[in-house]
Design a protein around this motif. Structure first.
Motif, PDB file in Angstrom:
ATOM      1  N   THR A   1      10.029   7.737  54.204  1.00  0.00           N
ATOM      2  CA  THR A   1       9.238   8.846  53.652  1.00  0.00           C
ATOM      3  C   THR A   1       7.749   8.559  53.776  1.00  0.00           C
ATOM      4  O   THR A   1       6.958   9.429  54.161  1.00  0.00           O
TER       5      THR A   1
ATOM      6  N   GLY B   1      16.771   1.718  48.713  1.00  0.00           N
ATOM      7  CA  GLY B   1      15.563   2.420  48.299  1.00  0.00           C
ATOM      8  C   GLY B   1      14.354   2.023  49.125  1.00  0.00           C
ATOM      9  O   GLY B   1      13.486   2.860  49.420  1.00  0.00           O
ATOM     10  N   ASN B   2      14.292   0.739  49.521  1.00  0.00           N
ATOM     11  CA  ASN B   2      13.185   0.270  50.347  1.00  0.00           C
ATOM     12  C   ASN B   2      13.164   0.981  51.696  1.00  0.00           C
ATOM     13  O   ASN B   2      12.102   1.394  52.175  1.00  0.00           O
TER      14      ASN B   2
ATOM     15  N   ALA C   1       6.878  -0.604  47.972  1.00  0.00           N
ATOM     16  CA  ALA C   1       7.406   0.298  49.007  1.00  0.00           C
ATOM     17  C   ALA C   1       6.342   0.624  50.048  1.00  0.00           C
ATOM     18  O   ALA C   1       6.599   0.619  51.255  1.00  0.00           O
TER      19      ALA C   1
ATOM     20  N   LEU D   1       8.252   1.015  43.054  1.00  0.00           N
ATOM     21  CA  LEU D   1       8.392   2.301  43.726  1.00  0.00           C
ATOM     22  C   LEU D   1       7.163   2.674  44.555  1.00  0.00           C
ATOM     23  O   LEU D   1       7.256   3.513  45.455  1.00  0.00           O
ATOM     24  N   THR D   2       6.023   2.086  44.255  1.00  0.00           N
ATOM     25  CA  THR D   2       4.789   2.474  44.939  1.00  0.00           C
ATOM     26  C   THR D   2       4.196   1.324  45.744  1.00  0.00           C
ATOM     27  O   THR D   2       4.224   1.339  46.969  1.00  0.00           O
TER      28      THR D   2
ATOM     29  N   GLY E   1      12.457   4.873  51.058  1.00  0.00           N
ATOM     30  CA  GLY E   1      11.064   5.049  50.653  1.00  0.00           C
ATOM     31  C   GLY E   1      10.096   4.764  51.782  1.00  0.00           C
ATOM     32  O   GLY E   1       9.078   5.453  51.952  1.00  0.00           O
ATOM     33  N   SER E   2      10.395   3.744  52.578  1.00  0.00           N
ATOM     34  CA  SER E   2       9.540   3.407  53.713  1.00  0.00           C
ATOM     35  C   SER E   2       9.526   4.533  54.745  1.00  0.00           C
ATOM     36  O   SER E   2       8.475   4.866  55.300  1.00  0.00           O
TER      37      SER E   2
ATOM     38  N   GLU F   1      16.016  10.894  46.776  1.00  0.00           N
ATOM     39  CA  GLU F   1      15.280  10.174  47.824  1.00  0.00           C
ATOM     40  C   GLU F   1      15.708  10.598  49.233  1.00  0.00           C
ATOM     41  O   GLU F   1      14.859  10.811  50.105  1.00  0.00           O
TER      42      GLU F   1
ATOM     43  N   TYR G   1       4.078  13.528  45.813  1.00  0.00           N
ATOM     44  CA  TYR G   1       5.361  12.847  45.609  1.00  0.00           C
ATOM     45  C   TYR G   1       5.178  11.544  44.831  1.00  0.00           C
ATOM     46  O   TYR G   1       5.984  11.204  43.968  1.00  0.00           O
ATOM     47  N   THR G   2       4.092  10.812  45.127  1.00  0.00           N
ATOM     48  CA  THR G   2       3.830   9.559  44.412  1.00  0.00           C
ATOM     49  C   THR G   2       3.583   9.824  42.937  1.00  0.00           C
ATOM     50  O   THR G   2       4.107   9.107  42.065  1.00  0.00           O
TER      51      THR G   2
ATOM     52  N   VAL H   1       6.901  10.564  41.302  1.00  0.00           N
ATOM     53  CA  VAL H   1       7.735   9.374  41.110  1.00  0.00           C
ATOM     54  C   VAL H   1       7.236   8.538  39.945  1.00  0.00           C
ATOM     55  O   VAL H   1       8.031   8.034  39.138  1.00  0.00           O
TER      56      VAL H   1
END
Length: 324
Positions: free
Chosen positions: A249, A242-243, A44, A40-41, A246-247, A102, A137-138, A141
């Motif tokens: 964002t 999600g990739n 991404a 997720l971190t 997330g990218s 998301e 946000y990080t 998550v």
């Protein structure tokens, strides 16, 4: 020579992003961080490293139009082209978390950037606000990941299992070297790509913002293309979605935030960007929600529609430049 410089810069960016993601992911896993948090971190954010490197280089060298165009163009490309291509390969199943959290976060970030740019500039204070929201946000998550189901954690473990192939990079010193080499390649690749893009703009008679919205945006999004297509082929279709989300964002909050902070002057936002490109980015973000809600999937025909819209977008930009 300019074309060669552009291609070499692109290859350096893609290679640097891969080295950075591999080194940082394995180092994080070696330190006991869960695969879910790493996915997720680190992963991404790592796939957005080319956008960050190019935007920082552009802002530092005075090509601020490329910096902003790169972010906006990458977000449009990510949704319309990458999700469209992935859905054509296999219909994409959307998990409830992406719909509930998301996508709304991406939409809110898109709207916030538009509001901050409404005064025709993005200043250092705006950049600080965006970057602060990314940090918050990080943290959210990472804390939320502790509550994820076992199935979700197993999926991220399987996704990152490919990093364990071979023993050559299992030592922390090799992982650090990969991170350093990846950062170096990103810096060099960004310099070459931006210099070549500026030359293209002058030779072709296009503005730097159009070059940033098209050629540079597509080039810096190649890591997301590879990640999402491979994940789709493996059947890990929620990771493919999600990739991209997330990218996008990270591009808005992280890339634009850092660029706004370090730029020597406020990032100017032209009338065309305010009147067309930023609204297109917002509409593209909004378009995700009803499609995701209807059947919790992106079907092949919807993927084809996304691809058609993306082909129409740069075609319109080029025709508008030539006043056709």
């Amino acid at each position: 020579m300019t074309l060669l410089l552009f291609v070499c810069g692109l290859l350096a960016l893609v290679g640097g992003a891969q080295a950075l993601v591999r080194g940082s992911s394995k180092l994080a896993l070696s330190c006991g961080i869960s695969p879910l948090v790493v996915g997720l971190t680190v992963v991404a954010f790592g796939t957005s490293a080319p956008e960050l490197a190019v935007s920082i280089r552009s802002a530092a060298s005075g090509q601020v139009d490329i910096a902003l165009g790169n972010v906006v163009g990458s977000n449009i490309f990510n949704v319309l082209f990458i999700l469209g291509l992935s859905a054509l390969i296999k219909p994409l199943i959307v998990t409830p978390q992406i719909i509930r959290q998301e996508v709304p976060v991406m939409m809110a970030a898109s709207l916030l950037v538009f509001l901050l740019a409404a005064d025709s500039s993005i200043e250092a204070l705006d950049g600080a606000l965006l970057f602060g929201l990314l940090l918050a946000y990080t943290i959210f998550v990472v804390r939320q990941s502790r509550l994820e189901s076992r199935a979700t954690q197993d999926e991220f473990t399987q996704e990152l299992a490919t990093l364990d192939r071979g023993a050559w990079d299992r030592h922390w010193s090799v992982q650090l070297l990969l991170i350093i080499a990846g950062l170096a390649l990103l810096i060099v690749g960004a310099r070459w790509l931006v210099d070549a893009a500026v030359t293209f703009a002058r030779v072709l008679g296009l503005s730097e913002v159009v070059i940033g919205l098209t050629i540079v945006a597509i080039g810096t999004s190649l890591p997301e293309v590879a990640t999402s297509v491979v994940a789709t082929l493996r059947g890990e279709r929620d990771i493919a979605i999600g990739n991209v989300i997330g990218s996008n964002t990270f591009n808005l909050l992280g890339v634009l935030g850092v660029t706004g902070l370090i730029a020597q002057q406020a990032l100017p936002v032209g009338p065309a960007m305010l009147g067309f490109d930023l609204p297109v980015m917002i509409i593209v973000a909004l378009a995700c929600l009803p499609i995701f809600f209807t059947a919790h999937l992106i079907s092949r025909w919807e993927g084809a529609l996304f691809l058609f819209y993306y082909l129409a977008y740069p075609a319109y930009l080029l025709l508008a430049v030539q006043q056709h």
